[in-house]
Design a protein around this motif. Sequence first.
Motif, PDB file in Angstrom:
ATOM      1  N   THR A 230       0.672  -1.078   0.263  1.00  0.00           N
ATOM      2  CA  THR A 230      -0.134   0.105   0.029  1.00  0.00           C
ATOM      3  C   THR A 230       0.831   1.245   0.050  1.00  0.00           C
ATOM      4  N   ALA A 231       0.387   2.370  -0.541  1.00  0.00           N
ATOM      5  CA  ALA A 231       0.919   3.904  -0.308  1.00  0.00           C
ATOM      6  C   ALA A 231      -0.235   4.772  -0.269  1.00  0.00           C
ATOM      7  N   PHE A 232       0.001   5.780   0.249  1.00  0.00           N
ATOM      8  CA  PHE A 232      -0.805   7.013   0.538  1.00  0.00           C
ATOM      9  C   PHE A 232      -0.375   7.995  -0.331  1.00  0.00           C
ATOM     10  N   LEU A 233      -1.743   8.686  -1.133  1.00  0.00           N
ATOM     11  CA  LEU A 233      -1.484   9.768  -1.722  1.00  0.00           C
ATOM     12  C   LEU A 233      -2.346  10.862  -1.151  1.00  0.00           C
ATOM     13  N   ILE A 234      -1.953  11.968  -0.626  1.00  0.00           N
ATOM     14  CA  ILE A 234      -2.727  12.985   0.171  1.00  0.00           C
ATOM     15  C   ILE A 234      -2.549  14.398  -0.488  1.00  0.00           C
ATOM     16  N   ALA A 235      -3.790  14.738  -0.963  1.00  0.00           N
ATOM     17  CA  ALA A 235      -3.727  16.032  -1.539  1.00  0.00           C
ATOM     18  C   ALA A 235      -4.678  17.084  -0.556  1.00  0.00           C
ATOM     19  N   GLY A 236      -4.185  18.270  -0.365  1.00  0.00           N
ATOM     20  CA  GLY A 236      -4.773  19.243   0.457  1.00  0.00           C
ATOM     21  C   GLY A 236      -3.773  19.832   1.412  1.00  0.00           C
ATOM     22  N   ASP A 237      -4.144  20.765   1.908  1.00  0.00           N
ATOM     23  CA  ASP A 237      -3.304  21.898   2.817  1.00  0.00           C
ATOM     24  C   ASP A 237      -3.802  22.110   3.897  1.00  0.00           C
ATOM     25  N   GLY A 238      -3.454  22.593   4.861  1.00  0.00           N
ATOM     26  CA  GLY A 238      -3.847  23.386   6.339  1.00  0.00           C
ATOM     27  C   GLY A 238      -2.839  23.283   7.496  1.00  0.00           C
ATOM     28  N   PRO A 239      -3.474  23.782   8.434  1.00  0.00           N
ATOM     29  CA  PRO A 239      -2.642  23.852   9.624  1.00  0.00           C
ATOM     30  C   PRO A 239      -2.038  22.698  10.201  1.00  0.00           C
ATOM     31  N   LYS A 240      -2.877  21.287   9.594  1.00  0.00           N
ATOM     32  CA  LYS A 240      -2.355  20.079  10.549  1.00  0.00           C
ATOM     33  C   LYS A 240      -1.463  19.323   9.308  1.00  0.00           C
ATOM     34  N   ARG A 241      -0.928  19.905   8.366  1.00  0.00           N
ATOM     35  CA  ARG A 241      -0.115  19.340   7.399  1.00  0.00           C
ATOM     36  C   ARG A 241       1.195  18.886   8.263  1.00  0.00           C
ATOM     37  N   TRP A 242       1.896  19.704   9.019  1.00  0.00           N
ATOM     38  CA  TRP A 242       2.965  19.720   9.801  1.00  0.00           C
ATOM     39  C   TRP A 242       2.844  18.073  10.727  1.00  0.00           C
ATOM     40  N   LEU A 243       1.899  17.558  10.905  1.00  0.00           N
ATOM     41  CA  LEU A 243       1.639  16.460  11.716  1.00  0.00           C
ATOM     42  C   LEU A 243       1.918  15.219  10.589  1.00  0.00           C
TER      43      LEU A 243
END
Length: 438
Positions: A230-243
């Motif tokens: 498996t692999a993850f592809l995450i699109a989006g941004d916001g204040p929780k991206r650092w986590l």
Amino acid sequence: MVVTVCMVSDFFYPNMGGVEEHIYNLSQCLMEKGYKVVVITHNYSNNVGVRYLTNLLKVYYIPIKVFYNQCVLPTMISSIPIIRYIFVREQIQIVHGHSAFSALAHEAMLIGNLLGLKTIFTDHSLFGFADASAVITNKFLQITLAGCDHCICVSHIGKENTVLRAGFEKCSQRVSVIPNAVDAIHFMPRPELRSKDKIVIVVVSRLVYRKGVDLLAKIMVEICEKYPQTAFLIAGDGPKRWLLEEVRERKGLQHRITLVGMLQHSEVVHVLNRGHIFLNTSLTEAYCMAIVEAASCGLKVVSTNVGGIPEVLPDDLIYLREPNVSSLIDGLEIAINDLENGKCICPYECNMTIRKLYNWENIAKRTVKVYDSVIITGPTKPIHVQLKRYLSSYVWPFLLVVSLVHLILKLLEIIVPCDSIDKVKNVYNKDLKKTNCT
């Protein structure tokens, strides 16, 4: 006679999200039906003044500074001159505000009420009742709905939530349910783009707390450790991206977890078509546009069972799970096993199902019925009747604000009379090339 509608919200292009998509697509379909539509929002960086989008959709990016989270400061009076000028110049008949978070929508609807225009509000979100932000937002909503002619919610659970939050029980007949929709022709499946060597789990979301990013951070580590394919592809941004970035670096999963950042909406389909499974970890949703777009592209959808999400997709297109790590991992494991065992619905059949369930043509027809119902409700209500309606919100100091806005509008009528403002002719060009609304 051309009916003129003004969509108002702090959330519009170039900002991306469900509200923005809803306003844009609904406006396009209303224009195809012969309505004149203009949009009012605040300025976005270089977008200031009047801009024209597809099919000459006119957008007013008014010069107001953002206060917090793409919303203007709710002063209730600072925008009166420019909003009044736009309403008069464009000969607006219906003011349609969007999102309880949008201070600009609340202000415009108050001004519209006092100018004798019909007002409609669409609530796109679910809120609680206990925390400070919810209490403040709910009071704004209660005040706004006390004065508006009709309210639209995007799901039945959203309607129940809105009626309770706004104390609208006695006037629930003024609340309708009209869901969002998706351009299923744009979100067509492309199975040939998917990897044959690994299973790609896609996430498309604002990276904020209410979208369950804390759950996502734990889930992606456990799934990557347990399922090496498996692999993850995450699109989006916001204040929780650092986590997510921190977890990825700490666990050494840079080659398994890809963060592509903020995308234009036209690019989302390319990300979805690279995946096999779509994961939604939202903690609260009135209606989740992302899962509809994912299902339209033929992805298996694993989602939290919260808010209006159970109403959105048929049971055979979604794996509903409780909003916790173990339950969502169970859902992903079932989806992974189904993929490996060939238990899949044809992606093109998924697309046709979405096309039948949610299309903008149908949504526009239902919205037009609401517009027709408020137009025939009768003449403008005098100021004392409007004050009495706002009194029902039990925020009595707000009557002073309403009175002040009323006096400012009267003063502006003396300084800049409506008759002295150039009017835009309400002409509808039937030969104008239209986009597809299905």
